[in-house]
Write a protein that holds these residues in place. Sequence first.
Motif, PDB file in Angstrom:
ATOM      1  N   PHE A  78       0.844  -1.213   0.000  1.00 50.47           N
ATOM      2  CA  PHE A  78       0.000   0.000   0.000  1.00 50.47           C
ATOM      3  C   PHE A  78       0.875   1.257   0.000  1.00 50.47           C
ATOM      4  CE2 PHE A  78      -2.264   3.470   1.958  1.00 50.47           C
ATOM      5  CZ  PHE A  78      -3.486   3.438   1.327  1.00 50.47           C
ATOM      6  N   LYS A  79       1.875   1.260   0.902  1.00 53.44           N
ATOM      7  CA  LYS A  79       2.715   2.458   1.011  1.00 53.44           C
ATOM      8  C   LYS A  79       3.553   2.660  -0.258  1.00 53.44           C
ATOM      9  CE  LYS A  79       2.845   2.995   5.966  1.00 53.44           C
ATOM     10  NZ  LYS A  79       3.591   3.313   7.178  1.00 53.44           N
TER      11      LYS A  79
ATOM     12  N   PHE B 120       0.552   3.582  -3.190  1.00 53.59           N
ATOM     13  CA  PHE B 120      -0.292   4.780  -3.101  1.00 53.59           C
ATOM     14  C   PHE B 120       0.471   6.048  -2.719  1.00 53.59           C
ATOM     15  CE2 PHE B 120      -3.326   1.272  -2.976  1.00 53.59           C
ATOM     16  CZ  PHE B 120      -4.043   1.602  -4.113  1.00 53.59           C
ATOM     17  N   PRO B 121       0.967   6.177  -1.487  1.00 57.55           N
ATOM     18  CA  PRO B 121       1.653   7.446  -1.205  1.00 57.55           C
ATOM     19  C   PRO B 121       2.911   7.634  -2.054  1.00 57.55           C
ATOM     20  CG  PRO B 121       1.338   6.167   0.824  1.00 57.55           C
ATOM     21  CD  PRO B 121       0.965   5.283  -0.310  1.00 57.55           C
ATOM     22  N   LYS B 122       3.652   6.552  -2.263  1.00 63.89           N
ATOM     23  CA  LYS B 122       4.927   6.702  -2.986  1.00 63.89           C
ATOM     24  C   LYS B 122       4.726   6.677  -4.502  1.00 63.89           C
ATOM     25  CE  LYS B 122       9.600   4.936  -2.224  1.00 63.89           C
ATOM     26  NZ  LYS B 122      10.375   3.794  -1.708  1.00 63.89           N
ATOM     27  N   THR B 123       3.552   6.266  -4.924  1.00 61.85           N
ATOM     28  CA  THR B 123       3.170   6.157  -6.349  1.00 61.85           C
ATOM     29  C   THR B 123       4.224   5.412  -7.179  1.00 61.85           C
ATOM     30  OG1 THR B 123       4.023   8.368  -6.863  1.00 61.85           O
ATOM     31  CG2 THR B 123       1.678   8.207  -6.405  1.00 61.85           C
TER      32      THR B 123
END
Lengths: 478, 291
Positions: free
Chosen positions: B249-250, B253-256
């Motif tokens: 997920f990390k 999503f946040p790190k794309t």
Amino acid sequence: MSFAFKIGASALALTVAATAAVADGHAWWQKAAEPYQGVTIRGVTESSPPSLYIREVLAPQFEELTGIRVDVETTSWDQMFDKGIKDMEAGTGIYDMVYIEQDIIYSYLARDFLTNLTAFLADNPDLQAPNYDEGNFTTFADYFKDADGNLYGVPMEAFLKVYLYRKDLFGDADIQAAFKEKTGRDLVPATTHDEYSEIAQFFTDYGKENDLELWGTTAQAHTGHVASWYEYYESVAPTFGVYNWGIDADNNYAASVANGGAMNGPEAVEAMTWWLSMRDIAPPESPASTWTEVGTTFGAGRAAQGLVYGENAGWIAADDSKSLVVGKVGVALPPLADGVLDAAEAGEGYIGYYDGGAFGMPHSSKNKEATALFLQFIAQNEVQPDWAVAAPRVTHTATYDDPKVVAFNEELGGYYDLIRDKGYLFAGAPAYPFHAQVREATAPIFYQILTGDLGVQDGLDQMATAAESTLTELGYRK
Amino acid sequence: MQSKRLGWIFLAPTLVILFFFGVLPFIYVVYVSFHQWNPFAVNPEMVFNGADNFRQIVFDQAFLNSLGVTVLFVVFAVLSELILGYFLAQAFMRDFPGKAIFRTIHTLPLIVAPIIVGSVWKLMTTPSIGIIPHYLDEWFGITMNIGTSATAAFATIVIMDVWHWTPLVTLTLIAALVSLPPDPFEQAQIDGAGKRQIFWHITLPMIAPAVVATVFIRLMDALRTVDEVWMLTGGGPGSATRFVGVHIFKEVFPKTNYGYGSTISVIVLYLTIVVCWLLYVTMLAPRNKKD
């Protein structure tokens, strides 16, 4: 003609004029919105008080006035980004408005996600509301402009992360005497880190000695959530003179001292060491606290001082349905290392975080005209004062002088005065299009520093290496 | 012939949905996994990089660490759920006062969304505020802080998962136990077999298919746990509870980091299939062969 009659006649004339002006204003919105009646525009934003005010108050007002339906989806901070980015990336056009947090605007601009609002309104003069003017915004709007001064987001919230302290405790004669006896100093809000530490230690000891649920400071020090990373880089490191996360954009995005950065420099080490020492005497929930829990901790009266986001400072100071310290809160500038204030005054640094966000219109929006009307509606000077009282935020210069806001400022311990008079000393996030990427690359190491698995110097060295490696991978560092 | 065609006609809508929402996205993820792709990079386009992402995974300490933590979690959680679920199932096979009420209450966690489970447990375990640290301190003098103690955070997540999913195991095993014929048990008792012998030689082999099916379901679920952990610890303290689901997920999503994130997803899927296959081979295949 009696004086009372004159006053009465003037009031009547003013009322008639005002009513006529309001009617004129209403007529403009209704006429401009005529072609879009029945259209539904959708927005996604964080579930924060200012956004809830839009959903609950401004959107229904706009719907009633124009016949354009507004759906505002309020969700969690990370979901908001996730949904918005996916929609804009895929160009699906689900959302006509997305919340742009100040720190992500550079990524969005780099990806050309957003509509240039200045140009859009210039190209569609029929849609430009007579009372909408970009000049009404505070300088915070500059964060949402490109190099040519074009606006890409209508600011809807702006806060400072402030130094909040308990006026009742700081003003208590017995406590003042005890503090003086123990430290030889008067108990006043700290201006340096040493003073802050001394006060924090005093109150933590005071809480223990008197069997109180009271500690000397807050700490947004979650060991698995980026809130802690932000507290350090936005609010602590700058007060020691480490700016822009210690990355030098003008020097090939160097992060390590060896390459010309400051992420692992002596000031960064000193800042981290100091912050960890504060975390250790903060309430026990601190290692599991994000920005929300820090607000809750302060509002529950568990801390004598702390760095708190302005969006929470409002309810902490004024909402007695949530806070136990209403009327007992004062605000001040954060404690600073030598030379930091001078650097900020000279525009060469900053002393803390100017947080906030705007509503932008993605290129992928399918209802741009209706959306442009709504964005101007929420940007009117007229709607700002009630909004500023309901959800403490100021985005318009004129709002500060509104009587309602002036009165509310008193309740907030002068918070609005601080934004107006000292806001220029604070800064938003650096203009990095790789904000989340570098944050996520370094955060796991950062958490290990917090848990003690890594020493401060070792951890910061690893973070600098990880930051440079990520920047190279992304193509920013050559 | 006609019934075969009719069968395909009935199946068609499901197969079409499965193709578009299951197979196609999977093929796309595999395709992306061979690319470097971060939309916030200087070059936001997908760039084919062969097997580089797969090679990177082998040396990615963060991923290997998250995999290790996940395996530990799966072992502790699934095993606990299985043992506890079996005993509860056995208990529910007997009559006792208030059985219906207890069974209903016991099943309630199943209908709670994982994200809510995480929130509730966060409230219960937040230091100084939560009921669990409060009573642990008051009754036993134990200081529990999931923000600082990796062991406490990990144990809390295991207990939370056991609380949430044991009812599923119980219900499945009740179904299996109810369907067992009484004859072999009566025969064994007549022959003088003890309770332990009956369990190992009759009950367990007979409910093995149900046990394996339950373990499959729980294993796959546990390997992709995200919501509860995200809510409760965010993967911390440090990386103590950064399970692969949270790691992916990390990364995505946040790190794309879409390319590398897809690679991790593919590898985790592959590992899940391998583990399930091993389980099948060791527990069910010999039995099927014998039958």
